[in-house]
Design a protein around this motif. Structure first.
Motif, PDB file in Angstrom:
ATOM      1  N   LEU A  92     -25.845  -2.466 -29.068  1.00 41.42           N
ATOM      2  CA  LEU A  92     -25.225  -1.805 -27.891  1.00 41.42           C
ATOM      3  C   LEU A  92     -26.208  -2.031 -26.579  1.00 41.42           C
ATOM      4  O   LEU A  92     -25.498  -2.383 -25.305  1.00 41.42           O
ATOM      5  N   GLU A 100     -24.991   6.019 -22.406  1.00 43.78           N
ATOM      6  CA  GLU A 100     -23.674   5.544 -23.084  1.00 43.78           C
ATOM      7  C   GLU A 100     -24.089   5.581 -24.549  1.00 43.78           C
ATOM      8  O   GLU A 100     -23.424   5.891 -25.810  1.00 43.78           O
ATOM      9  N   ILE A 101     -25.256   4.887 -24.812  1.00 41.76           N
ATOM     10  CA  ILE A 101     -25.920   4.691 -26.177  1.00 41.76           C
ATOM     11  C   ILE A 101     -26.101   6.016 -26.992  1.00 41.76           C
ATOM     12  O   ILE A 101     -25.695   6.258 -28.060  1.00 41.76           O
ATOM     13  N   LYS A 112     -22.838   7.551 -27.995  1.00 35.24           N
ATOM     14  CA  LYS A 112     -22.388   6.967 -29.092  1.00 35.24           C
ATOM     15  C   LYS A 112     -22.846   7.406 -30.541  1.00 35.24           C
ATOM     16  O   LYS A 112     -22.148   7.436 -31.414  1.00 35.24           O
ATOM     17  N   TYR A 121     -24.582  -1.566 -22.731  1.00 31.06           N
ATOM     18  CA  TYR A 121     -24.451   0.026 -22.487  1.00 31.06           C
ATOM     19  C   TYR A 121     -25.574   0.504 -22.214  1.00 31.06           C
ATOM     20  O   TYR A 121     -26.850   0.328 -22.159  1.00 31.06           O
ATOM     21  N   THR A 122     -25.506   1.638 -21.024  1.00 37.41           N
ATOM     22  CA  THR A 122     -26.504   2.272 -20.644  1.00 37.41           C
ATOM     23  C   THR A 122     -27.184   3.185 -21.556  1.00 37.41           C
ATOM     24  O   THR A 122     -26.473   3.492 -22.692  1.00 37.41           O
TER      25      THR A 122
END
Length: 217
Positions: free
Chosen positions: A165, A174-175, A178, A170-171
């Protein structure tokens, strides 16, 4: 009844396989995923007997790495690789990494059904259009079939989930969303990854991931 998870980045492929499997009396599809990270997390839930997975699900973790991680932590999950890759290197690595079966996407539906039957009986199955030589079997059973990933192999289970990720851009937020962890935890994992792999920048991490075929872009 065997619970089956289908992992492929194309929705139409997942739907077609699910339709075929759900017509069989002893198998039922209980989930579908489109990338390696989601596939691993779905397996973590604990009700999957058989996984049918593509090797290339960009953008994301390489299916070869996903298979290896699942086999390491959930060895009772029986994996069938369904792939367009006919190259012997992919076949050998997939089996080495824990797949019980390898089926080509160019083959008829009957190959998937044979694979399901065989792996449900605890037996391996290789597509009838694939020939394994003595050299292939030697590579499959050898510790040297994979590139030297000493640094990557030292990563923890969670760090291996964070790694692709980060490589894909991905920021932290965001990680965290998720993987259902905090942004501070993500930052800690990223720091550990960089330290263990002896990298300095995200660009270095991306180059490392691509060079070692850890992600598909």
């Amino acid at each position: 009844m065997y619970n089956v998870l289908i992992a492929d980045d194309h929705a139409i492929v997942r739907s077609g396989i699910a339709y075929l499997i759900d017509k069989q009396p002893t198998f039922q599809v209980v989930g579908q995923t489109a990338n390696g990270t989601d596939t691993y997390m779905r397996v973590e839930q604990g009700d999957i007997d058989i996984l049918i997975m593509d090797l290339s699900m960009p953008p994301g973790e390489s299916g070869l790495i996903t298979a290896q991680r699942i086999h390491e932590h959930y060895p009772l999950v029986r994996m069938i690789i369904l792939s367009m890759h006919e190259e012997q290197e992919y076949i050998n690595k997939a089996i080495h990494n824990g797949a019980m079966s390898y089926v080509l996407k160019s083959s008829p539906d009957s190959e998937i059904l044979r694979a399901l039957t065989q792996v449900s009986n605890g037996e391996n199955y290789i597509d009838e259009n694939i020939t394994l030589t003595k050299k292939d079997l030697s590579q499959i059973n050898s510790d040297g079939v994979d590139v030297n990933l000493t640094g990557y192999n030292s990563l923890s289970k969670r760090e291996r989930e964070v790694f692709p990720l980060v490589a894909l851009g991905y920021t932290n937020k965001e990680i965290a969303a998720k993987l259902f962890i905090s942004t501070k935890t993500v930052e800690a994992h990223k720091a550990n990854i960089v330290r263990k792999l002896k990298l300095e920048t995200r660009a270095d991490l991306v180059r490392y991931a691509i060079h070692h075929h850890l992600i598909d872009i």
